[in-house]
Scaffold this active site. Structure first.
Site, PDB file in Angstrom:
ATOM      1  N   CYS A 146      -4.890   8.070  10.071  1.00 24.70           N
ATOM      2  CA  CYS A 146      -4.879   7.551  11.435  1.00 24.70           C
ATOM      3  C   CYS A 146      -4.497   8.633  12.445  1.00 24.70           C
ATOM      4  CB  CYS A 146      -3.889   6.389  11.555  1.00 24.70           C
ATOM      5  SG  CYS A 146      -4.457   4.869  10.786  1.00 24.70           S
TER       6      CYS A 146
ATOM      7  N   ASP B 194       5.609   0.796  11.992  1.00 27.88           N
ATOM      8  CA  ASP B 194       4.395   0.109  11.545  1.00 27.88           C
ATOM      9  C   ASP B 194       4.327  -1.345  11.991  1.00 27.88           C
ATOM     10  OD1 ASP B 194       3.261   2.294  10.366  1.00 27.88           O
ATOM     11  OD2 ASP B 194       3.748   1.741   8.308  1.00 27.88           O
TER      12      ASP B 194
ATOM     13  N   LYS C 118       0.825  -1.206   0.000  1.00 28.37           N
ATOM     14  CA  LYS C 118       0.000   0.000   0.000  1.00 28.37           C
ATOM     15  C   LYS C 118       0.860   1.257   0.000  1.00 28.37           C
ATOM     16  CE  LYS C 118      -1.622   2.279   3.581  1.00 28.37           C
ATOM     17  NZ  LYS C 118      -2.386   2.830   4.731  1.00 28.37           N
ATOM     18  N   ASN C 119       1.915   1.255   0.814  1.00 30.36           N
ATOM     19  CA  ASN C 119       2.722   2.463   0.971  1.00 30.36           C
ATOM     20  C   ASN C 119       3.635   2.721  -0.217  1.00 30.36           C
ATOM     21  OD1 ASN C 119       1.548   3.046   3.431  1.00 30.36           O
ATOM     22  ND2 ASN C 119       3.142   2.033   4.626  1.00 30.36           N
TER      23      ASN C 119
ATOM     24  N   ILE D 146       8.769   7.327  16.924  1.00 27.37           N
ATOM     25  CA  ILE D 146       8.308   8.011  15.709  1.00 27.37           C
ATOM     26  C   ILE D 146       7.017   8.791  15.960  1.00 27.37           C
ATOM     27  CG2 ILE D 146       7.743   7.740  13.275  1.00 27.37           C
ATOM     28  CD1 ILE D 146      10.578   6.879  13.948  1.00 27.37           C
TER      29      ILE D 146
ATOM     30  N   ARG E 136       1.863  14.618  12.548  1.00 32.38           N
ATOM     31  CA  ARG E 136       2.593  14.306  11.322  1.00 32.38           C
ATOM     32  C   ARG E 136       2.526  15.536  10.414  1.00 32.38           C
ATOM     33  NH1 ARG E 136       0.813   8.407   9.273  1.00 32.38           N
ATOM     34  NH2 ARG E 136      -1.293   9.151   9.634  1.00 32.38           N
TER      35      ARG E 136
ATOM     36  N   ARG F 176      -7.996  -0.358   5.693  1.00 29.02           N
ATOM     37  CA  ARG F 176      -7.151   0.607   4.988  1.00 29.02           C
ATOM     38  C   ARG F 176      -5.778   0.021   4.654  1.00 29.02           C
ATOM     39  NH1 ARG F 176      -5.587   4.623   8.222  1.00 29.02           N
ATOM     40  NH2 ARG F 176      -4.677   5.593   6.372  1.00 29.02           N
TER      41      ARG F 176
ATOM     42  N   ARG G 148      -4.221  10.268   4.586  1.00 26.01           N
ATOM     43  CA  ARG G 148      -3.095  11.195   4.632  1.00 26.01           C
ATOM     44  C   ARG G 148      -2.294  11.218   3.337  1.00 26.01           C
ATOM     45  NH1 ARG G 148      -0.582  14.175   8.030  1.00 26.01           N
ATOM     46  NH2 ARG G 148       1.615  14.652   7.710  1.00 26.01           N
TER      47      ARG G 148
END
Length: 420
Positions: free
Chosen positions: A117, A307, A22-23, A329, A122, A399, A93
């Site tokens: 999220c 993650d 996904k990323n 993070i 961020r 998601r 995002r």
């Protein structure tokens, strides 16, 4: 709003395929805006965020067609709008990633501030500062970022104040159509950034330093179309590995890349897992043994990924010993510990560190997901708990995980989706 109901207590056993990342897919979809030519992207995961990004492109006038194998063909030769509206951006995002490509190709863009999220601050200031160094004028009003530039963006030397994946991706894409050379220092090194860069190279971009913290881009006046295949999802891979370790199971994951998960695999081996790999598969076997507690501290790639923090925290709840989990993070990424404690976990919080004392078994309970990775930790907890676990607000997990209940069912889990 759907729920997941899990009857725990069964070790995961079997073999499944890992989906595309996904990323990677989200910035690569945004990158198609850089060319008027057709771009074909294969191995897209079937996820809500992917659908949202395609809807976002569609509302700009981009033509997208998807086949049954989740290959999308994108044609943005006739874009009719340079606005990313709040109604779509508020849920995801990654929508901010259209800012750089639109500005670079068309000289203007209007993007709502992004959602996603609620895991902490961020900010997008790194995106905006970098674009301003490249000659953009940026105004913020009424919840929208409005950016313009005269003619083309100009190459610049950009030193990022902090490591940011999205900021690196936005500036990398913008630099590909800027005039002259752009150097991005302190760039994010995540594999998904490298996947985007490799796709841009396939589109004709000239990029040096892929995979390093310094990217050097020679701007082009035009990029072309290409065919590109998305890399495997390393976080989905790690999640199923952590679930198998927690349940004392034995699984094989196909169509993945072990090289992307070295820090995670190292910690799972510390937990007692026997792991064997090929170029495109990972097999984990706990030999029916309880995992041992591990200590983790999240940091940017190639260190342990934020993650995967929640999933390892869930494994530690049933591990032998006491493990510490330090999150560096996102300040709210330990929010899931309250729900895990409701299931019988023994977790105390000291600042940004969770101290997890393993228990033999968890107990099923109604719990509520707060974000994407917290949802995954609750699924793992449900898989090892006695009795029924009901997870509410699972739109978060949809998601980031394609067909999670079907894949877990293939591995022998008792899990089903029900409407609220």
């Amino acid at each position: 709003m759907d729920k997941l109901i899990i009857e725990g207590g069964q070790p995961l056993q079997g073999e499944i395929r890992i989906s595309g990342a996904k990323n990677s897919a989200l910035p690569i979809l945004a990158a198609t805006l850089l060319t008027p030519d057709s771009v074909r992207i294969a191995n897209l995961p079937h996820l809500h965020d992917i659908t949202t990004m395609i809807e976002l492109l569609g509302c700009m006038g981009v033509a997208c067609s998807i086949d049954e194998r989740m290959t999308v063909e994108v044609d943005n030769s006739s874009i009719s709008s340079l606005v990313a509206p709040y109604e779509l951006v508020k849920t995801m995002r990654a929508s901010i990633l259209v800012l750089g490509p639109l500005l670079a190709r068309f000289g203007e863009a209007e993007v709502s501030f992004p959602g996603g999220c609620a895991i902490g601050s961020r900010p997008v200031d790194q995106h905006l500062k970098g674009l301003e160094k490249m000659g953009a004028k940026v105004d913020i009003a009424e919840g929208y970022i409005r950016a313009t530039c005269n003619d083309r963006l100009k190459g610049a030397h950009i030193l990022m104040d902090m490591v940011t994946v999205g900021g690196t991706e936005n500036l990398l894409m913008a630099a590909c159509l800027a005039e002259g050379e752009t150097v991005i220092e302190n760039a994010a090194r995540e594999p998904e950034v490298g996947d985007l860069a490799n796709c841009l190279v396939a589109m004709g971009a000239e990029i040096e330093g892929i995979g390093s913290d310094t990217l050097r881009i020679q701007g082009k006046s035009r990029l072309n179309g290409c065919d590109y295949r998305i890399m495997p999802d390393r976080i989905e891979t790690g999640t199923y590995l952590a679930a198998a370790a927690a349940t004392r199971g034995h699984v094989k994951l196909r169509d993945t890349d072990p090289h992307l998960l070295e820090s995670v695999i190292f910690k799972l081996e510390q937990s007692g897992a026997e792991i064997s790999v090929t170029d495109n598969s990972i097999e984990l076997d706990m030999r029916q043994q309880r995992p041992r507690s591990v200590h983790i501290k999240t940091s940017p790639y190639p260190a342990f990924p934020t993650d995967m923090q929640a999933q390892i925290t869930a494994m530690n709840t049933v591990a032998d010993g006491t493990g510490t989990v330090t999150e560096t993070i996102f300040e709210n990424r330990l929010i899931q510990i309250h729900e895990l404690n409701r299931m019988g976990a023994k977790i105390s919080l000291q600042g940004n560190t969770a101290i997890v004392t393993g228990v033999e078994r968890l107990k099923g309970a109604p719990v509520m997901a707060s974000d994407l990775r917290a949802s995954a930790s609750l699924v793992i907890a449900g898989l090892v708990a006695d009795g029924s676990t009901i997870i509410d607000r699972i739109y978060h997990i949809d998601r980031g995980y394609e067909c999670i209940e079907e894949k877990l069912q293939q591995l022998g889990a008792s899990i089903r989706r029900v409407p609220s």
